[in-house]
Design a protein around this motif. Structure first.
Motif, PDB file in Angstrom:
ATOM      1  N   ALA A   1      37.086  35.096  36.574  1.00 21.00           N
ATOM      2  CA  ALA A   1      36.356  34.999  35.305  1.00 21.00           C
ATOM      3  C   ALA A   1      35.652  33.652  35.225  1.00 21.00           C
ATOM      4  CB  ALA A   1      37.308  35.169  34.138  1.00 21.00           C
TER       5      ALA A   1
ATOM      6  N   TYR B   1      34.383  39.429  32.096  1.00 13.63           N
ATOM      7  CA  TYR B   1      34.872  38.206  32.726  1.00 13.63           C
ATOM      8  C   TYR B   1      33.900  37.039  32.570  1.00 13.63           C
ATOM      9  CZ  TYR B   1      38.643  40.652  35.265  1.00 13.63           C
ATOM     10  OH  TYR B   1      39.778  41.355  35.603  1.00 13.63           O
TER      11      TYR B   1
ATOM     12  N   PRO C   1      41.968  38.575  34.582  1.00 12.89           N
ATOM     13  CA  PRO C   1      41.605  37.851  35.808  1.00 12.89           C
ATOM     14  C   PRO C   1      42.798  37.111  36.397  1.00 12.89           C
ATOM     15  CG  PRO C   1      40.885  36.620  33.889  1.00 12.89           C
ATOM     16  CD  PRO C   1      41.391  37.943  33.370  1.00 12.89           C
TER      17      PRO C   1
END
Length: 339
Positions: free
Chosen positions: A183, A216, A241
């Motif tokens: 991310a 993300y 993530p």
């Protein structure tokens, strides 16, 4: 002692002494050294008021910052300003830092600076896409130097860190460590630095044929507070993530705080990295992996470019500066990340 008396002592013209003291390139090095040594021995100090009246210049360079901008107090940015100010002082200039509130008309504030005679030039920071400040300065042919870059900027008007390459490298590091769910907490989308950092992130992800989940990639101010809220949003996803890259060390600190509150241990359960190498980054627990750049060189380059415009100096210019990764504890991880 006046400059006239110093000139008589040296047997030189007043204009030659003045140009030597102000670093003009048309004075040969031997003469300049002779003048500077005599000025030191005789404790000569220029009268700033007389200098301004004679030149028609304020001998000030301005920089206008948003009053609520965390960049105003970050250690990296403070070092850039300190370096810029140091070189300006050596050449008889002062750096004036002021702020602008959200209640003020930005164009009017800049127009007031242009017309007031208070400053001879401006440093523009946090450059934006199609920045109206730069358009205004160009229209009025007012000297300026940007800390930031967008396509079309003149080489004698900007200094920047290669943000795209920096975040390309930082993203590659995580990919090489076998992260796939990476991310990115970015700054305000209109900032050129945010656009460049995002391009580096996306380039590395594409080259590795990794999917970039739109969830993300988030945008916010370069602050701990915004990063905390964005990190909570990320970690609440069905598939969160395993790595969070941040556009700023303040954001990285916020991401760490949020993850710890949610029961994740940064550097063990999740990787986190930032940008700027702020003072707190090396002392935080865990210490923060970050991108570092030569703040002294960037600040000095800003002042060299403005002095080239104002004084006819011939400083060699370096527009682009590289950032390097400082590896610390926050992005170390275990194999279970990608299990």
């Amino acid at each position: 002692m006046s400059i006239k008396q110093l000139a008589e002592y040296l047997g030189l013209s007043k204009s030659t002494v003045s140009r030597a003291l102000n670093g003009y390139s048309d004075v040969n090095s031997d003469t300049r050294l002779k003048v500077l040594e005599a000025a030191k021995i005789l404790r000569y100090k220029a009268n700033p008021t007389a200098q301004r009246l004679a030149s028609g210049r304020s001998k000030n360079i301005g920089i206008i910052l948003p009053a609520n901008d965390r960049m105003f107090v970050s250690s990296a940015f403070s070092k850039v300003l300190a370096s810029a100010s140091e070189l300006l002082i050596e050449h008889g200039y002062q750096l004036i830092v002021t702020t602008i509130s959200s209640l003020q008309d930005e164009q009017k504030v800049y127009m007031d600076f242009i017309s007031s005679g208070l400053v001879d030039g401006l440093f523009i920071v946090r450059t934006r896409h199609n920045d109206p400040r730069i358009t205004l300065l160009k229209v009025h042919n007012f000297p300026y130097v940007c800390l930031g870059y967008e396509s079309g900027y003149q080489e004698d008007r900007f200094v920047d860190v290669d943000n795209q390459h920096a975040f390309y490298q930082l993203t590659q590091r995580q990919i090489n460590a076998r992260h796939q769910r990476i991310a990115f907490l970015n700054g305000p989308v209109q900032l050129t630095l945010a656009m460049a950092r995002e391009q580096g992130y996306l380039q590395a992800m594409r080259e590795a044929t990794l999917k970039v989940d739109k969830n993300y990639l988030l945008y916010g101010e370069l602050t701990e507070r915004d990063a905390i809220e964005m990190t909570k949003q990320l970690m609440a996803l069905a598939v969160p993530p395993t790595c969070i890259l941040c556009a700023d060390d303040a954001m990285a600190l916020g991401a760490i705080v949020a993850c710890e509150k949610l029961g994740y241990q940064p550097g063990v359960d999740i990787a986190i990295a930032g940008y700027g190498n702020y003072e707190h980054s090396q002392y935080n627990k865990p210490s923060i992996t970050t991108l570092d750049y030569d703040t002294h060189a960037v600040g000095e380059q800003m002042s060299q470019l403005i002095l080239n415009q104002l004084e006819g100096q011939t400083f060699a210019t370096q527009n682009w500066h590289k950032a390097s990764i400082i590896i610390r504890e926050s992005d170390l991880f275990e194999e279970k990340f990608n299990a």
